[in-house]
Scaffold this active site. Structure first.
Site, PDB file in Angstrom:
ATOM      1  N   LYS A 101       0.823  -1.218   0.000  1.00  0.00           N
ATOM      2  CA  LYS A 101       0.000   0.000   0.000  1.00  0.00           C
ATOM      3  C   LYS A 101       0.851   1.259   0.000  1.00  0.00           C
ATOM      4  O   LYS A 101       0.444   2.301  -0.527  1.00  0.00           O
ATOM      5  CB  LYS A 101      -0.937  -0.001   1.217  1.00  0.00           C
ATOM      6  CG  LYS A 101      -1.773  -1.269   1.364  1.00  0.00           C
ATOM      7  CD  LYS A 101      -2.585  -1.581   0.140  1.00  0.00           C
ATOM      8  CE  LYS A 101      -3.338  -2.892   0.284  1.00  0.00           C
ATOM      9  NZ  LYS A 101      -3.998  -3.301  -0.979  1.00  0.00           N
ATOM     10  N   HIS A 137     -14.434  -2.602   8.433  1.00  0.00           N
ATOM     11  CA  HIS A 137     -13.833  -2.736   7.110  1.00  0.00           C
ATOM     12  C   HIS A 137     -14.443  -3.850   6.273  1.00  0.00           C
ATOM     13  O   HIS A 137     -13.876  -4.263   5.275  1.00  0.00           O
ATOM     14  CB  HIS A 137     -12.311  -2.900   7.227  1.00  0.00           C
ATOM     15  CG  HIS A 137     -11.716  -1.910   8.168  1.00  0.00           C
ATOM     16  ND1 HIS A 137     -11.725  -0.556   7.881  1.00  0.00           N
ATOM     17  CD2 HIS A 137     -11.188  -2.034   9.404  1.00  0.00           C
ATOM     18  CE1 HIS A 137     -11.195   0.086   8.912  1.00  0.00           C
ATOM     19  NE2 HIS A 137     -10.871  -0.773   9.836  1.00  0.00           N
ATOM     20  N   ARG A 144      -8.443  -7.224  -8.345  1.00  0.00           N
ATOM     21  CA  ARG A 144      -9.351  -8.374  -8.495  1.00  0.00           C
ATOM     22  C   ARG A 144     -10.727  -7.865  -8.869  1.00  0.00           C
ATOM     23  O   ARG A 144     -10.991  -6.658  -8.761  1.00  0.00           O
ATOM     24  CB  ARG A 144      -9.438  -9.127  -7.163  1.00  0.00           C
ATOM     25  CG  ARG A 144     -10.113  -8.273  -6.115  1.00  0.00           C
ATOM     26  CD  ARG A 144     -10.271  -8.942  -4.765  1.00  0.00           C
ATOM     27  NE  ARG A 144     -11.126  -8.155  -3.892  1.00  0.00           N
ATOM     28  CZ  ARG A 144     -10.717  -7.142  -3.133  1.00  0.00           C
ATOM     29  NH1 ARG A 144      -9.439  -6.805  -3.123  1.00  0.00           N
ATOM     30  NH2 ARG A 144     -11.566  -6.453  -2.398  1.00  0.00           N
TER      31      ARG A 144
HETATM   32  C1  MV4 Z   1      -8.201   6.095   6.112  1.00  0.00           C
HETATM   33  C2  MV4 Z   1      -9.278   6.736   6.754  1.00  0.00           C
HETATM   34  C3  MV4 Z   1      -9.159   8.098   7.056  1.00  0.00           C
HETATM   35  N1  MV4 Z   1      -8.035   8.773   6.745  1.00  0.00           N
HETATM   36  N2  MV4 Z   1      -7.099   6.796   5.813  1.00  0.00           N
HETATM   37  C4  MV4 Z   1     -10.005   1.674   6.182  1.00  0.00           C
HETATM   38  C5  MV4 Z   1      -9.355   0.392   5.704  1.00  0.00           C
HETATM   39  C6  MV4 Z   1      -8.366   0.798   4.745  1.00  0.00           C
HETATM   40  N3  MV4 Z   1      -8.870   0.471   3.436  1.00  0.00           N
HETATM   41  C7  MV4 Z   1      -8.177   2.261   4.926  1.00  0.00           C
HETATM   42  N4  MV4 Z   1      -9.256   2.749   5.756  1.00  0.00           N
HETATM   43  C8  MV4 Z   1      -9.305   4.049   6.097  1.00  0.00           C
HETATM   44  N5  MV4 Z   1      -8.246   4.782   5.801  1.00  0.00           N
HETATM   45  C9  MV4 Z   1      -7.019   8.099   6.131  1.00  0.00           C
HETATM   46  N6  MV4 Z   1      -5.902   8.777   5.843  1.00  0.00           N
HETATM   47  C10 MV4 Z   1     -10.407   5.976   7.079  1.00  0.00           C
HETATM   48  C11 MV4 Z   1     -10.399   4.643   6.777  1.00  0.00           C
HETATM   49  C12 MV4 Z   1     -11.578   3.877   7.137  1.00  0.00           C
HETATM   50  C13 MV4 Z   1     -12.440   3.475   6.150  1.00  0.00           C
HETATM   51  C14 MV4 Z   1     -12.150   3.741   4.818  1.00  0.00           C
HETATM   52  C15 MV4 Z   1     -13.040   3.319   3.880  1.00  0.00           C
HETATM   53  C16 MV4 Z   1     -14.204   2.654   4.244  1.00  0.00           C
HETATM   54  C17 MV4 Z   1     -14.479   2.372   5.526  1.00  0.00           C
HETATM   55  C18 MV4 Z   1     -13.597   2.762   6.522  1.00  0.00           C
HETATM   56  C19 MV4 Z   1     -13.852   2.477   7.858  1.00  0.00           C
HETATM   57  C20 MV4 Z   1     -12.982   2.886   8.804  1.00  0.00           C
HETATM   58  C21 MV4 Z   1     -11.828   3.599   8.455  1.00  0.00           C
END
Ligand code: MV4
Length: 446
Positions: free
Chosen positions: A116, A235, A291
């Site tokens: 990532k 998530h 995917r």
């Molecule tokens: C973040 C974020 C806020 N700010 N990055 C969740 C899992 C991974 N895919 C990254 N995620 C997040 N990254 C920054 N800089 C909030 C999340 C996040 C989230 C993102 C998308 C969908 C659902 C989520 C649930 C919790 C936190």
């Protein structure tokens, strides 16, 4: 074109790939564990091979067993579905060495997007907006602290080797950094055998908007517009829709063309999804999935494109038949993931489905491998069906989804249908006011 495709997966996605193969006149090979002997993907495939005991690591995750099944069945290609080995670069490489076409991007791209931190750096080079943060993994908490002071709190610590929230820690102040860094590093090491951690500015209330990408092997890449995936719990996506009610046509054009720019920069091939965080009319690259995704049907509904067929044709060296001008948004689509689980305690509820009556009617699609008498296994995820609806407007879609959920009869196991009905009834949902905190705001806090 391929004569025979092996599907290295199970459940609804295995069946979904079999449907596409049947329509293309391609023979299919199902692989199954002992627990899945009576499953529908075995029943509808032309051939089947038992690849081992029920636990995934002894069957669906065992590369030698899957390759052996492809060899003995003389399959030309393998479709990995989602989950399992679908984003495992080693598996894609073994397919290449064994002269079996992997239906997906090349191993090098899977590997690059799987890191990532590296993926973020490459996208930054490509001119895709990224959040302020570390260019490389952070070595220790002192370095993390120094970077956090530059970026400004709150910041988020993330595992370079994996998404999905594992190893993630939000840090609101200096005093939390040391403990958070240690916890994130330890969890990342345990989850991914790679404890590399990177840091970036934390967005408090973002949306999760992702763009569907499709590329052939000749450098042609298009987007199929976006999906709104903010409704998640820990998530795990629950409900997805297309298009997003947050985007104006101009913002849609900007985020989708940015996704294509990033995909072209890395030489992307086949289907992929670029995930963005969206807040205050700005979007930032989060990660890229190499995917087909669970939620692909909502994109199929609004564009009319069969994404699995498109994947197969691309992997078979066919030039893409669509150009960007062919891609239009027609109506709206919502998908609810129906899980065999306690609706508010989110505890999986495996067992025998005594009655399974699928919702029908105009604009309703159900992707499932369940049936009356089907035993939901405790060995795999709790998804038993995807209920996908389409309609001209988002409001009509919501009404249709409510009707479809209410007419979907599943007895013998608990499901999360009540939770979906609650989501659809929520004022913020009806008004399209979604963020990644939507679910925690409507569920009773423990
Ligand atoms: C973040 C974020 C806020 N700010 N990055 C969740 C899992 C991974 N895919 C990254 N995620 C997040 N990254 C920054 N800089 C909030 C999340 C996040 C989230 C993102 C998308 C969908 C659902 C989520 C649930 C919790 C936190």
């Amino acid at each position: 074109m391929f004569r025979k495709i092996l599907i290295a997966n199970r459940g609804e996605i295995a069946l979904r790939v079999i449907w596409a193969c049947k329509e293309l006149g391609i023979k299919t090979v199902a692989v199954h564990s002992e627990a899945d002997s009576d499953s529908l993907h075995v029943r509808f495939a032309d051939e089947s091979v038992c690849i081992g005991p029920s636990p995934s690591h002894q069957s669906y995750l065992k590369i030698p067993s899957i390759i052996a099944a492809a060899e003995i069945s003389n399959a030309d290609a393998i479709h990995p579905g989602y989950g399992f080995l679908s984003e495992n670069p080693e598996f894609a490489e073994v397919c290449r060495v064994c002269n079996i076409t992997f239906i997906g991007p090349p191993p090098e791209i899977i590997s690059l997007m799987g890191n990532k931190s590296k993926a973020k750096n490459v996208m930054k080079e490509a001119g895709v907006p990224v959040l302020p943060g570390s260019s490389d993994p952070v070595n220790d908490y002192e370095e993390a602290l120094s970077l956090a002071k530059e970026i400004g709190f709150p910041v988020i610590l993330k595992a370079a080797a994996g998404g999905g929230g594992k190893g993630m820690r939000v840090v609101y102040s200096e005093k939390e950094m040391e403990q958070a860094f240690k916890m994130a590093k330890s969890e990342a090491g345990a989850s991914f055998s790679d404890d590399s951690i990177y840091i970036e500015k934390y967005l408090e209330n973002p949306r999760h908007i992702e763009v569907q990408i499709l590329g052939d092997k000749f450098g042609n890449i298009i987007h199929l517009n976006e999906r709104e995936c903010s409704i998640q719990r820990r998530h795990q996506k629950l409900l997805e829709e297309a298009p997003s009610s947050a985007l104006t046509p101009l913002l849609r054009k900007e985020i989708c063309e940015t996704a294509v720019k990033g995909a072209k920069y890395v030489g992307y091939q086949n289907a992929g999804t670029m995930e963005f965080l969206y807040e205050k009319n700005k979007f930032y690259f989060m990660e890229m999935n190499t995917r087909i995704q669970v939620e692909h049907p909502v994109t199929e509904n609004i564009t009319g494109i069969d994404l699995i067929k498109a994947q197969i044709l691309s992997a078979a060296n066919e030039k893409m038949i669509y150009n960007q001008d062919d891609i239009k948004i027609i109506g709206h689509s919502i998908e609810c993931r129906i899980n065999a689980e306690d609706p508010y305690r989110f505890i999986p509820c495996p067992g025998k489905i005594s009655t399974f009556h699928i919702a029908g009617g105009p604009g309703v699609r159900v992707d499932t491998a369940a049936y009356s008498g089907y035993v939901v296994s405790p060995y795999y995820d709790s998804l038993i069906a995807k209920l996908i609806v389409r309609a001209h407007t988002r409001q009509d879609c919501i009404s249709r989804m409510k009707r479809a959920l209410e007419s979907f009869i599943i007895e013998g196991v608990k499901t999360n249908i009540p939770l979906h009905l609650k989501i659809l009834e929520t004022k913020n949902f009806k008004e399209g006011k979604l963020t990644t905190k939507f679910l925690e705001e409507i569920l009773p806090q423990k």
